[in-house]
Design an enzyme around this catalytic site. Structure first.
Site, PDB file in Angstrom:
ATOM      1  N   CYS A  33       0.880  -1.378   0.088  1.00 43.69           N
ATOM      2  CA  CYS A  33      -0.120   0.076  -0.204  1.00 43.69           C
ATOM      3  C   CYS A  33       0.923   1.311  -0.470  1.00 43.69           C
ATOM      4  O   CYS A  33       0.647   2.617  -0.520  1.00 43.69           O
ATOM      5  CB  CYS A  33      -0.705   0.481   0.923  1.00 43.69           C
ATOM      6  SG  CYS A  33       0.070  -0.284   2.646  1.00 43.69           S
ATOM      7  N   ASP A  35       2.099   2.303   2.692  1.00 45.83           N
ATOM      8  CA  ASP A  35       2.476   3.371   3.920  1.00 45.83           C
ATOM      9  C   ASP A  35       3.792   2.982   4.679  1.00 45.83           C
ATOM     10  O   ASP A  35       4.653   1.981   4.414  1.00 45.83           O
ATOM     11  CB  ASP A  35       1.623   2.463   4.538  1.00 45.83           C
ATOM     12  CG  ASP A  35      -0.453   2.381   4.617  1.00 45.83           C
ATOM     13  OD1 ASP A  35      -0.111   3.698   3.409  1.00 45.83           O
ATOM     14  OD2 ASP A  35      -1.128   2.379   4.974  1.00 45.83           O
ATOM     15  N   CYS A  58      -2.523   3.226   7.853  1.00 48.24           N
ATOM     16  CA  CYS A  58      -3.846   2.930   7.605  1.00 48.24           C
ATOM     17  C   CYS A  58      -4.490   2.329   8.717  1.00 48.24           C
ATOM     18  O   CYS A  58      -3.147   2.966  10.240  1.00 48.24           O
ATOM     19  CB  CYS A  58      -4.363   1.951   6.681  1.00 48.24           C
ATOM     20  SG  CYS A  58      -3.583   0.308   7.735  1.00 48.24           S
ATOM     21  N   CYS A 102      -0.898  -5.159   7.331  1.00 50.00           N
ATOM     22  CA  CYS A 102      -0.510  -3.860   7.888  1.00 50.00           C
ATOM     23  C   CYS A 102      -0.121  -4.673   9.047  1.00 50.00           C
ATOM     24  O   CYS A 102       0.963  -3.606   9.660  1.00 50.00           O
ATOM     25  CB  CYS A 102      -1.389  -2.799   8.070  1.00 50.00           C
ATOM     26  SG  CYS A 102      -3.099  -2.698   7.001  1.00 50.00           S
TER      27      CYS A 102
HETATM   28 FE1  FES Z   1      -1.169   0.452   4.407  1.00 43.96          FE
HETATM   29 FE2  FES Z   1      -2.448  -0.945   6.200  1.00 43.96          FE
HETATM   30  S1  FES Z   1      -3.285  -0.690   4.381  1.00 43.96           S
HETATM   31  S2  FES Z   1      -0.278  -0.467   6.379  1.00 43.96           S
END
Ligand code: FES
Length: 131
Positions: A33, A35, A58, A102
């Site tokens: 993602c 992140d 998230c 995640c």
């Molecule tokens: Fe990116 Fe959860 S969607 S860490």
């Protein structure tokens, strides 16, 4: 979809922030993602005296970071290295399957911070050198 424990750690995350004079810092990105999470550790006598995190991610990533910092604090380096993403997820009373990736961030960032700490040490028992 989320357990009360996830919601609690998401809406009131613990140990958020930086440790300016951290002994180890680990940043990992989640390829799924994009992140990002950074974990800071302060080590004394081979124990994690303090653990903090910053996450651009998230809700599940924030909840897992909050949880892993609480789990890791007070543990020895060896014990902290044994914390897996499944441990974090079960401590949070489960994550939805599509959110399990995640929890990788938290476990990996903690390991990266410990690696960084070890790299800074002249030997395993000596004091941490500032770079
Ligand atoms: Fe990116 Fe959860 S969607 S860490």
């Amino acid at each position: 979809m989320y357990s009360p424990k996830v919601m609690q750690n998401f809406s009131n995350p613990q140990n958020v922030g930086e440790i300016p004079d951290a002994d180890g810092v680990g940043t990992v990105g989640n390829p799924v993602c994009g992140d990002l999470m950074t974990i800071y550790i302060k080590v004394k006598d081979d124990r994690l005296e303090d653990v903090k995190f910053k996450t651009f991610g998230c809700g599940a990533a924030i909840a897992t970071s909050s949880m892993i910092t609480q789990m890791a604090k007070g543990k020895t380096i060896e014990e902290a290295l044994k914390i897996t993403r499944n441990d974090v997820a079960s401590e949070l009373e489960g994550l939805p399957p599509q959110k399990m990736h995640c929890s990788n961030l938290a476990a990996d960032a903690l390991k990266a911070a410990i690696d960084d700490y070890r790299k800074r040490l002249p030997d395993r028992t000596g004091p941490a050198e500032k770079k």
